[in-house]
Design an enzyme around this catalytic site. Structure first.
Site, short mmCIF file in Angstrom:
data_model
loop_
_atom_site.label_atom_id
_atom_site.label_comp_id
_atom_site.label_asym_id
_atom_site.label_seq_id
_atom_site.Cartn_x
_atom_site.Cartn_y
_atom_site.Cartn_z
N SER A 59 0.85 -1.20 0.00
CA SER A 59 0.00 0.00 0.00
C SER A 59 0.88 1.25 0.00
CB SER A 59 -0.94 -0.03 1.20
OG SER A 59 -1.96 0.95 1.07
N ASN A 60 0.32 2.38 0.38
CA ASN A 60 1.08 3.63 0.40
C ASN A 60 0.58 4.53 1.53
OD1 ASN A 60 -1.10 5.44 -0.69
ND2 ASN A 60 -0.94 3.97 -2.37
#
Ligand code: CTP
Ligand code: CA
Length: 228
Positions: free
Chosen positions: A33-34
């Site tokens: 993810s980020n």
């Protein structure tokens, strides 16, 4: 007598917004993810609703309350976000892609939790490209919404943003510099420069909700210009 100018800027309009990160599963307990917090997308949803629009907010996993009057659609992966958006895009007058969509996903998601082995000190994950949601919306030939993108960059802000405006065939792109901790990502503040064909507008560092109101006002003005 009808006073059209007194109507809220987006009354009668449907606005579709993406927000937050996406999660790309590696196995049942892990994901890629980020750092996107979703705050800018949620602020835009709130501002659009206050401007009188019907708002649909397709969001990845975030820790935020749904703004009043906003219809929220929760998704995890980029593929799920793509499906949720494409189901609704043609019915929208405006699409704002504010999500930090993962560019790649794991080619083969493991069905069981991956085990570390004593023999392997390295692990290679093969990634494949995710669909480009905003490019697919902008490419609609029938009932294409006014399409607004975001570009979070750490360098060459103006050039990269203008390139994305052209390449993805957007109507407007909002560029923000995420190299500073003072703005972007988890910050309550943001500073944005909006670019369109033949123009730009700089919005100085301010709370995300006031940036959102300014962007919504800009979009409403551009829609009115288009009609004339
Ligand atoms: N976007 C999208 N779907 C993707 C990737 C990006 O809809 N799979 C949208 C984002 O929501 C944003 C815009 O495209 O509105 C620009 O995202 P960005 O990640 O900056 O663009 P990319 O083309 O992925 O370029 P980069 O290599 O800089 O990540
Ligand atoms: Ca990207």
């Amino acid at each position: 007598q009808l006073q059209a100018s007194r109507l809220p800027a987006l009354s009668g309009k449907t606005v579709l917004i993406t927000a937050g990160p996406t999660r790309e599963a590696i196995d049942p307990v892990r994901f890629l993810s980020n750092h996107s917090s979703g705050k800018m997308g949620f602020a835009l949803a709130e501002a659009a609703a206050k401007a009188g629009a019907r708002v649909q907010l397709v969001t990845g996993p975030v820790n935020l309350a749904t703004p009043a009057g906003v219809e929220r659609i929760d998704v995890q992966s980029a593929q799920q976000m793509h499906t949720a958006v494409m189901q609704r895009a043609s019915a929208a007058d405006i699409f704002i892609g504010c999500a930090a969509v993962a560019d790649y996903r794991v080619a083969e998601v493991a069905e069981q939790k991956m085990k570390k082995t004593s023999s392997n000190d390295e692990l290679t994950l093969t990634l494949v490209k995710n669909p480009d949601i905003i490019a697919d919306v902008a490419a609609l030939t029938y009932q294409r919404p006014f399409t607004v993108g975001f570009a979070a960059e750490t360098e060459n802000l103006a050039n990269y943003a203008k390139d994305k405006l052209q390449r993805k065939k957007l109507d407007l792109i909002c560029a923000n510099d995420v190299s500073s901790k003072e703005q972007g990502f988890h910050s309550e503040h943001n500073a944005i420069t909006a670019y369109w064909q033949g123009g730009e507008l700089a919005l100085e560092r301010q709370p995300k909700i006031s940036i959102a109101h300014a962007i919504i006002e800009l979009i409403a003005n551009k829609l009115t210009q288009k009609r004339q």
